[in-house]
Scaffold this active site. Sequence first.
Site, PDB file in Angstrom:
ATOM      1  N   GLY A 118      -4.112  -0.351   3.255  1.00  0.00           N
ATOM      2  CA  GLY A 118      -4.164   0.259   2.082  1.00  0.00           C
ATOM      3  C   GLY A 118      -2.959   0.193   1.174  1.00  0.00           C
ATOM      4  N   CYS A 119      -3.128   0.498  -0.211  1.00  0.00           N
ATOM      5  CA  CYS A 119      -2.106   0.176  -0.969  1.00  0.00           C
ATOM      6  C   CYS A 119      -0.726   1.108  -0.823  1.00  0.00           C
ATOM      7  CB  CYS A 119      -2.509   0.158  -2.534  1.00  0.00           C
ATOM      8  SG  CYS A 119      -3.297   1.979  -2.669  1.00  0.00           S
TER       9      CYS A 119
END
Length: 356
Positions: free
Chosen positions: A158-159
Amino acid sequence: MLMHVTFTVAVAGASGYAGGEVLRLLLAHPQIEIGALTAHTNAGQRMGDAHPHLLPLADRVLQPTSVESLHGHDVVVLALPHGKSGELTAALAAAGSTALVLDCGADHRLTDADAWEQFYGSTHAGTWPYGLPELILADRGTRQRDVLRSARHVAVPGCNVTAVTLALQPGVAAGVVDPRDVVAVLAVGYSGAGKAAKTHLLAAEALGSLAPYAVGGTHRHVPEIEQNLRAAGAGEVRVSFTPVLAPVSRGILATVTAPVAAGMPAATVRAAWEQHYADEPFVHLLPEGTWPTTAMVTGANTAVVQVAVDERAGRVVALCAIDNLVKGTAGAAVQSMNLALGLPETAGLTTVGVAP
């Protein structure tokens, strides 16, 4: 001889932001040939309509996302909504596909099935090797890139998780911070919310406004952050995580704090970050007194990091800026792909941003 090999890559979900960014990077990769481009509701549309900036692909037509479209490629990138990758991956395997599969969604990131069901509300699809090459693996004395070199399936991080992990993990690994009281506040660009039309994402709603979301420990990235900090050497981990939408299209600026270990001087704290990031091609520790900005990394696969000690509060303050679409998603996918294919890790990736 491997340097002259060309690999074919299919991208499922090519009309979305993540899929488009993967393609932008692959167009500059010296050993990649772009194969099938697929979509769901946008199937039949020209790529030029979905991504007019990808001029070399403008006349390509998006195919339906199916096993038939994706089968036969060396690499398959899944840029699909959460919960959609597991079934498609199983169907590809049943059809005899031996492709390297890179999942840009969340389906295979978590090792704890109960945490998946708690935060995502569906059955866990299983755990794949985690696509953050720089992740410190304290129990092995190595980095995640060593795992990725033999991977055939990769779960792209996930960013937000990438930004928080890269900000704090050196302090956890070196034992100079207490991971039982981590507070992370992130300013996040709107592209992280995807392309779906929603009222709160309209320019009239977003411009000139800062908007928190998933407050109070409800964000789905919380267990993934905890997982990474445990990998870096933490025992018990407690994370308070608050993301805030900022009126920019790209970028994440993470400010992460944790108590400094008793008696730990500031020079020793900084030395932990210097040691752990000295040889990383895409993680850059800034000179003291220089603070990360999202403008530093726009369009690049770079994470810029800074660390300071707040003596009065007794806390370490670690900051990290990334482009959420590059180092936060597509760049991580390409970096992991390179490792899994035996290519130079930096192939097709740049540390040069775009400014102004």
